[in-house]
Structures are given as structure tokens and as C-alpha cells.
Design an enzyme around this catalytic site. Structure first.
Site, PDB file in Angstrom:
ATOM      1  N   LYS A   1      10.264  -1.781  12.792  1.00  0.00           N
ATOM      2  CA  LYS A   1       9.444  -2.684  12.000  1.00  0.00           C
ATOM      3  C   LYS A   1       8.997  -3.756  12.971  1.00  0.00           C
ATOM      4  CE  LYS A   1       7.712  -4.673   8.273  1.00  0.00           C
ATOM      5  NZ  LYS A   1       6.708  -4.073   7.393  1.00  0.00           N
TER       6      LYS A   1
ATOM      7  N   ASP B   1      12.128  -4.229   4.630  1.00  0.00           N
ATOM      8  CA  ASP B   1      11.958  -2.920   5.257  1.00  0.00           C
ATOM      9  C   ASP B   1      13.026  -2.599   6.299  1.00  0.00           C
ATOM     10  OD1 ASP B   1       9.678  -2.687   3.708  1.00  0.00           O
ATOM     11  OD2 ASP B   1       8.414  -3.591   5.245  1.00  0.00           O
TER      12      ASP B   1
ATOM     13  N   ALA C   1       0.818  -1.219   0.000  1.00  0.00           N
ATOM     14  CA  ALA C   1       0.000   0.000   0.000  1.00  0.00           C
ATOM     15  C   ALA C   1       0.848   1.264   0.000  1.00  0.00           C
ATOM     16  CB  ALA C   1      -0.937   0.005   1.213  1.00  0.00           C
ATOM     17  N   GLY C   2       2.083   1.159   0.494  1.00  0.00           N
ATOM     18  CA  GLY C   2       2.942   2.333   0.577  1.00  0.00           C
ATOM     19  C   GLY C   2       3.387   2.661   1.988  1.00  0.00           C
ATOM     20  N   LYS C   3       3.275   1.696   2.906  1.00  0.00           N
ATOM     21  CA  LYS C   3       3.656   1.934   4.304  1.00  0.00           C
ATOM     22  C   LYS C   3       5.115   2.343   4.437  1.00  0.00           C
ATOM     23  CE  LYS C   3       2.785  -2.135   5.850  1.00  0.00           C
ATOM     24  NZ  LYS C   3       2.491  -2.758   4.538  1.00  0.00           N
ATOM     25  N   THR C   4       5.992   1.628   3.735  1.00  0.00           N
ATOM     26  CA  THR C   4       7.422   1.910   3.853  1.00  0.00           C
ATOM     27  C   THR C   4       7.756   3.286   3.298  1.00  0.00           C
ATOM     28  OG1 THR C   4       7.929  -0.454   3.699  1.00  0.00           O
ATOM     29  CG2 THR C   4       9.740   1.084   3.280  1.00  0.00           C
TER      30      THR C   4
ATOM     31  N   TYR D   1       4.306  10.007  -6.228  1.00  0.00           N
ATOM     32  CA  TYR D   1       5.225   8.975  -6.698  1.00  0.00           C
ATOM     33  C   TYR D   1       6.657   9.481  -6.588  1.00  0.00           C
ATOM     34  CZ  TYR D   1       7.961   6.136  -9.895  1.00  0.00           C
ATOM     35  OH  TYR D   1       8.943   5.356 -10.448  1.00  0.00           O
TER      36      TYR D   1
ATOM     37  N   LEU E   1       2.847  -4.657   9.428  1.00  0.00           N
ATOM     38  CA  LEU E   1       3.112  -5.624   8.371  1.00  0.00           C
ATOM     39  C   LEU E   1       1.847  -5.828   7.570  1.00  0.00           C
ATOM     40  CD1 LEU E   1       2.561  -9.115   9.721  1.00  0.00           C
ATOM     41  CD2 LEU E   1       3.013  -7.334  11.387  1.00  0.00           C
TER      42      LEU E   1
END
Length: 234
Positions: free
Chosen positions: A39, A47, A13-16, A201, A110
Site C-alpha cells: 500500500k 488496507d 472504487a474497489g481497489k482493495t 460482488y 490511494l
């Protein structure tokens, strides 16, 4: 509480990216404050190694990953294959230790909010039970609205302290595509949760200045307590 959990609607989804952007922002604008990046649990490689490389040699940033499995699948399956337990008390103790030693802690979850941590618990269960202020990352794509609504419903069911939603772009998008696929006003209206902005992006997530700049356009005030803001500005 001086911490924030970054979770998402799904894996990828773009968490990192969001965690990296927030970490880069605080590192740039509050360099005298200690930042913890954790993490919570990792399967496979990814990650934790990214955060270590990102802040290598930075004494003001502490990066930890207290529980790891080699197999890159859901934790209960990875643990079963590797004949290992999932001692969540180790994760909790590491988080509490960071909270005590750092001025602010960013905790990346996670998978998605509904992803399993054990055979009985999901990320949402942990966020609710551990009373972690949480931000939900929603990827901008067709279906983003439904994903946001469903995940906010899960957050409410598990009593997650959801502070806001951040939209994340995994590829270049036109303003029209952003408006069509993830209209902020509509998502806010349907969920009752503020949309704090969009992370655009980024070609790389290794450029700290670019990451910090992307986070500077977010409404960050709901994500940290008044005590933390006073401490940062003091």
C-alpha cells in the site's frame, strides 16, 4: 517490470477488492513464487491491516506500507495537520526493494487516479513518473462510463502505462444492470483500453478461495510480462 499498480476512478472504487483478488489468485496458483503487496501510502486505518491479516503466517507473501498518516483525509491535508513531510523517496525505495526481493509486486494506490499525493502530485503523476504498469478499477454504477473515459484521459495526459480496466461490483447486480451501467464494449470503444473483466460482488474479502476464483475469470495476461509468466509457469 515485475509489478502492477492498482488504482481506481475514486475512493471506494474497489481497489482493495481487486488487489485482494489478484493477490489470492497468485498465492493459490503460484505458491512457490514470492509475492509483494504494498500500500504505497495510507491515511487512517484500513488496507494495510487487511492485507496483513489476509496473509498472516504466509512466508511467500510480504506486505508493506512505507508511509502512513493517522488522519483519514487526503495525504497533503493529513500531513499538514500532523506537521509531517511526505517523503516519497521512502515509498519509492520500499517499492524497489520489493521488486528486487519478490517475483511479482501488487501496489495499491490511494483514492482515485486523480487523487492528490502531495500539493503538486497526483496518483497519476506518480504512476507515470515511476513507469508503473497500471490497471484502472471502475465501480459498476450509473456514471461508470463517464468515469472510465475521464480517468483514461488523465492517464494518457500523464503518460500512465495503462494495461486495462477491471469493473468492480460493490453490491449484488443483475446482468441487465451490469450491461446498462458498464457495457464493456462501449467502454472499450470510447477509451481504447481493454476491459479485462468483472469482479462480482463478494460478501467478504477474507475468503482467499473465493477471491482467487473471482480473479480467475479476468483476462490476466496483459497484467504481467512474458518474463513473469514464464517464471510463474517454470
Amino acid at each position: 517490470m515485475n509489478s502492477l499498480l492498482i488504482t481506481g476512478t475514486d475512493t471506494g472504487a474497489g481497489k482493495t477488492i481487486v488487489t485482494s483478488a489478484l493477490a489470492a489468485y497468485w498465492h493459490k496458483y503460484y505458491p512457490s513464487q514470492r509475492l509483494g503487496v504494498i500500500k504505497l501510502l495510507q491515511t487512517g486505518i484500513g488496507d494495510h491491516e487487511h492485507y496483513q491479516a489476509m496473509f498472516a503466517g504466509q512466508e511467500s507473501v510480504e506486505v508493506v506500507c512505507p508511509l502512513r498518516f493517522t488522519t483519514p483525509v487526503a495525504p497533503p491535508i493529513a500531513a499538514e495537520r500532523e506537521n509531517q513531510p511526505i517523503p516519497l523517496e521512502i515509498v519509492w525505495k520500499s517499492l524497489v526493494s520489493l521488486q528486487k526481493s519478490c517475483d511479482f509486486v501488487l501496489a495499491e494506490g490511494l483514492g482515485g487516479l486523480g487523487s492528490p499525493v502531495t500539493w503538486e502530485l497526483t496518483v497519476a503523476d506518480l504512476a507515470g513518473e515511476w513507469r508503473l504498469p497500471t490497471v484502472l478499477v471502475v465501480p459498476v454504477k450509473l456514471g461508470a462510463i463517464a468515469q472510465a473515459v475521464a480517468n483514461v484521459a488523465l492517464a494518457r495526459q500523464t503518460q500512465v502505462n495503462l494495461k486495462g480496466i477491471i469493473l468492480s461490483c460493490s453490491h449484488p447486480l443483475s446482468p441487465q444492470e451490469l450491461s446498462d451501467w458498464a457495457p464493456m464494449d462501449l467502454i472499450q470503444s470510447l477509451t481504447g483500453v481493454p476491459v479485462l473483466g468483472v469482479i462480482p460482488y463478494l460478501e467478504t474479502i477474507k475468503d482467499l478461495d473465493q477471491l482467487a476464483k473471482s480473479a480467475s475469470h479476468l483476462d490476466l495476461e496483459p497484467l504481467i510480462s512474458l518474463d513473469c509468466r514464464t517464471q510463474f509457469l517454470g
